[in-house]
Design a protein around this motif. Structure first.
Motif, PDB file in Angstrom:
ATOM      1  N   GLY A 173      33.653  21.812 -55.924  1.00  0.00           N
ATOM      2  CA  GLY A 173      32.397  22.517 -55.688  1.00  0.00           C
ATOM      3  C   GLY A 173      32.512  23.787 -54.888  1.00  0.00           C
ATOM      4  O   GLY A 173      31.521  24.252 -54.306  1.00  0.00           O
ATOM      5  N   ASP A 196      35.107  22.156 -43.051  1.00  0.00           N
ATOM      6  CA  ASP A 196      34.174  22.844 -43.930  1.00  0.00           C
ATOM      7  C   ASP A 196      34.758  24.219 -44.275  1.00  0.00           C
ATOM      8  O   ASP A 196      35.810  24.607 -43.781  1.00  0.00           O
ATOM      9  N   TYR A 236      30.229  25.965 -47.385  1.00  0.00           N
ATOM     10  CA  TYR A 236      30.396  24.688 -48.068  1.00  0.00           C
ATOM     11  C   TYR A 236      30.692  23.591 -47.055  1.00  0.00           C
ATOM     12  O   TYR A 236      31.653  23.691 -46.281  1.00  0.00           O
ATOM     13  N   ASN A 238      31.987  19.928 -46.125  1.00  0.00           N
ATOM     14  CA  ASN A 238      32.926  18.920 -46.631  1.00  0.00           C
ATOM     15  C   ASN A 238      32.268  17.546 -46.621  1.00  0.00           C
ATOM     16  O   ASN A 238      31.784  17.081 -45.581  1.00  0.00           O
ATOM     17  N   GLN A 239      32.266  16.881 -47.786  1.00  0.00           N
ATOM     18  CA  GLN A 239      31.634  15.574 -47.916  1.00  0.00           C
ATOM     19  C   GLN A 239      32.575  14.421 -47.569  1.00  0.00           C
ATOM     20  O   GLN A 239      32.164  13.259 -47.563  1.00  0.00           O
ATOM     21  N   THR A 243      35.059  16.571 -52.120  1.00  0.00           N
ATOM     22  CA  THR A 243      34.066  17.521 -52.623  1.00  0.00           C
ATOM     23  C   THR A 243      33.339  18.183 -51.458  1.00  0.00           C
ATOM     24  O   THR A 243      33.328  17.679 -50.335  1.00  0.00           O
ATOM     25  N   PHE A 244      32.702  19.326 -51.791  1.00  0.00           N
ATOM     26  CA  PHE A 244      31.940  20.091 -50.822  1.00  0.00           C
ATOM     27  C   PHE A 244      30.535  20.327 -51.367  1.00  0.00           C
ATOM     28  O   PHE A 244      30.334  20.398 -52.583  1.00  0.00           O
ATOM     29  N   SER A 245      29.575  20.489 -50.461  1.00  0.00           N
ATOM     30  CA  SER A 245      28.189  20.786 -50.826  1.00  0.00           C
ATOM     31  C   SER A 245      27.829  22.178 -50.326  1.00  0.00           C
ATOM     32  O   SER A 245      28.072  22.513 -49.164  1.00  0.00           O
ATOM     33  N   ASP A 246      27.259  22.991 -51.212  1.00  0.00           N
ATOM     34  CA  ASP A 246      26.862  24.349 -50.834  1.00  0.00           C
ATOM     35  C   ASP A 246      25.618  24.275 -49.945  1.00  0.00           C
ATOM     36  O   ASP A 246      24.533  23.911 -50.390  1.00  0.00           O
ATOM     37  N   ARG A 247      25.794  24.611 -48.661  1.00  0.00           N
ATOM     38  CA  ARG A 247      24.697  24.578 -47.694  1.00  0.00           C
ATOM     39  C   ARG A 247      24.407  25.966 -47.129  1.00  0.00           C
ATOM     40  O   ARG A 247      23.946  26.092 -45.996  1.00  0.00           O
ATOM     41  N   GLN A 250      20.580  26.424 -46.266  1.00  0.00           N
ATOM     42  CA  GLN A 250      20.131  25.499 -45.226  1.00  0.00           C
ATOM     43  C   GLN A 250      20.738  25.818 -43.874  1.00  0.00           C
ATOM     44  O   GLN A 250      20.097  25.662 -42.832  1.00  0.00           O
TER      45      GLN A 250
END
Length: 577
Positions: A173, A196, A236, A238-239, A243-247, A250
């Motif tokens: 991601g 992250d 991003y 780190n989950q 995987t990573f989530s685009d934040r 936010q």
């Protein structure tokens, strides 16, 4: 005013700067006692690094990215305790008849002063990209260095599994959109033990949208960054599962104006929360303060870091941050354009920085050069941080319109006098330090494990330069750190060492310089001291550990929560010691 006249006026002002008098540049200072002990030896060819060549893709169309260059760096990809070398190869254009070039060059340290090219065997070949910058860290906490590569399109993330790399950016991601990315940074934004990723972006550009810019009103030339719209960076989270989530939105990073060429992690308030500083090219710099709740507050203007002392933006490239004097406060250093002083700001302890470019004695000698890669390191192992600056102009035709400025430029090596003022000793040290280069990326590491810090440079449309530091001194303590509850790379660790009356501070970070990756080891020069009396570690998770006394002349490993000092044996290898 016609379009041609406008571009001619703008370009001449940008390329030449505000003045062209040689009298504006000070004469070299005479040799000092300290400078006479410093000697670098160019070992690029004997080390086996001559094959590397950065490719701009240039074929006469004068596309903007061709003038910018890329990064270089170090990582220990196979965990053998010997630092290896990275180079970003650049790329060719989709409509070119040139053969593709490697996006990433990886040279393995042979432990005898030489390196072997092993990109293919390590799984780094076979990707189609125009590579620019590096970030190195253990993103999955499995004990080895992973590699993020920024590009002119979708970015690359190479997961390292026992010295074999697999490209996983899309699945993780973090590939991002197909844009011009620049400066990447691994850091643990929320201190959960997982690293992250922040990726600085530059401008909205593509080959199809390349703008016609000119110096003479007729011939196409490279544009300035003001010609294009900047793009905000991406953040991003780190989950912890690969995987990573685009934040980005936010977390509050959409306020970034773009045109980022440098990014680094720091802790302004010493509260344990990692902040980040983003340096931009002709746009205001941004300082993002970590609020501890997943959000960041932008305070570049309020801090005094966004503009110069006259309230103007500058062309920001490489950067570094460190404590360089007895105040214990952070100083920020930023590479700038010709006729713009290297930026120097010192924190006043209240979230505000004061401009010290002139009073530090760095500003005036740097007016004539254009600085990209830039970093702090203790070159002479006397306990304080010195400043290295890699220089090179962006316009190959600058010498046709100026009698003062040149395309290739020598480096600066500013020796810290111990009080936060500096002296450029490159002109009197001689050797490779006086060699004109079109330098871009710059990084440091102790590649030969003799205790002093060596330098790696890469040139735009050129090769590597590996400069071996021949200080020959045991007046050092090198501290390797490993997180347990904190992230495995221990990024964000602050180390404070005391030797007699001397206090030294270092920080383990990724990012810094220009698109490059220096080693992640804290080196303390001890001067005449024979030991570090006390060493205090402030781990990213908030824990504090104290060690000492520790004898000089060694590398040690400190593992979080273990409470012991592990000595890393010094090599006894022919050709190294």
């Amino acid at each position: 005013m016609s379009d041609k006249t406008f571009w001619l006026a703008l370009s001449v002002f940008w390329w030449v700067g505000c003045a062209t008098s040689p009298e504006n540049t000070p004469a070299p200072l005479p040799p000092t006692e300290a400078s006479s002990t410093i000697q670098f030896t160019e070992v690029t060819a004997t080390a086996g690094l001559s094959a590397f060549k950065h490719e701009t893709g240039a074929e006469g169309d004068m596309r903007f990215p061709e003038s910018m260059g890329s990064g270089c760096g170090f990582l220990d990809y196979d965990n053998d305790g010997w630092i290896d070398i990275l180079g970003a190869g650049g790329g060719v254009w989709p409509d070119s008849e040139k053969d593709p070039v490697p996006a990433v060059w990886l040279y393995r340290n042979n432990q005898d002063g030489t390196f072997s090219l092993i990109s293919d065997a390590a799984g780094l070949n076979g990707v189609d990209a125009y590579s620019l910058g590096f970030a190195v860290a253990d993103m999955d906490n499995d004990g080895d260095d992973d590699l993020f590569v920024s590009t002119l399109g979708e970015n690359l993330l190479f997961r390292n599994d026992e010295a074999q790399f697999t490209e996983v950016a899309s699945g993780a991601g973090v590939a991002g959109n197909s844009v011009w990315s620049s400066a990447p940074l691994f850091f643990d934004a929320n201190r959960d033990g997982w690293l992250d990723l922040y990726v600085g972006n530059y401008v909205a550009w593509s080959p199809e949208e390349d703008i016609f810019c000119t110096l003479d009103g007729e011939t196409k030339d490279y544009c300035t960054p003001q010609s294009y719209t900047g793009l905000p960076g991406r953040f991003y989270l780190n989950q912890g599962d690969g995987t990573f989530s685009d934040r980005t939105e936010q977390a509050g990073f959409l306020s970034a104006t773009g045109k980022a060429l440098g990014v680094i992690e720091l802790d302004i308030e010493n509260n344990g929360l990692p902040d980040i500083l983003v340096v931009n090219d002709t746009d205001p710099n941004q300082l993002y303060l970590n609020q501890g709740d997943g959000t960041f507050l932008e305070r570049g203007t309020e801090s005094g870091l966004a503009y110069d002392e006259n309230g103007k933006t500058r062309a920001g490239m490489g950067l570094d941050v460190g404590v360089v004097d007895s105040t214990g406060e952070l100083s920020v250093f930023v590479g700038h354009f010709t006729q713009e002083m290297i930026g120097v700001w010192r924190h006043q302890g209240n979230g505000v920085f004061v401009d010290r470019a002139a009073t530090s004695k760095i500003g005036r000698p740097s007016l004539r050069t254009l600085t990209f890669g830039l970093f702090l390191f203790d070159v002479d192992l006397d306990g304080d941080l010195d400043l290295f600056a890699a220089n090179g102009h962006v316009n190959p035709g600058i010498e046709q319109i100026s009698e003062v400025f040149t395309y290739a430029e020598p480096v600066h090596l500013f020796l810290n006098r111990g009080d936060g003022t500096f002296e450029d000793i490159a002109p009197v040290t001689g050797g490779g330090l006086q060699q004109p280069l079109v330098a871009r990326g710059a990084a440091y590491a102790d590649y030969d494990r003799d205790g002093d810090l060596d330098v790696l440079l890469c040139e735009n449309a050129g090769g590597f330069h590996l400069w071996r530091n021949d200080l020959n001194s045991d007046a050092y303590l090198r501290v390797h750190v490993e997180g347990q509850t904190s992230n495995r790379s221990a990024l964000g660790t602050r180390l404070v060492a005391y030797a007699g009356s001397t206090r030294m501070e270092r920080r383990i970070t990724s990012g810094g310089s220009y698109l490059s990756a220096s080693e992640q080891v804290a080196t303390f020069g001890l001067g005449d001291a024979t030991q570090v009396d006390s060493l205090v570690l402030y781990w990213p998770n908030g824990a504090i550990e104290r060690f000492g006394p520790i004898q000089a002349g060694q590398d040690i490993l400190l593992v979080e929560e273990r409470g012991t000092v592990e000595t890393i044996e010094k090599p006894l290898v022919a050709g190294i010691e």
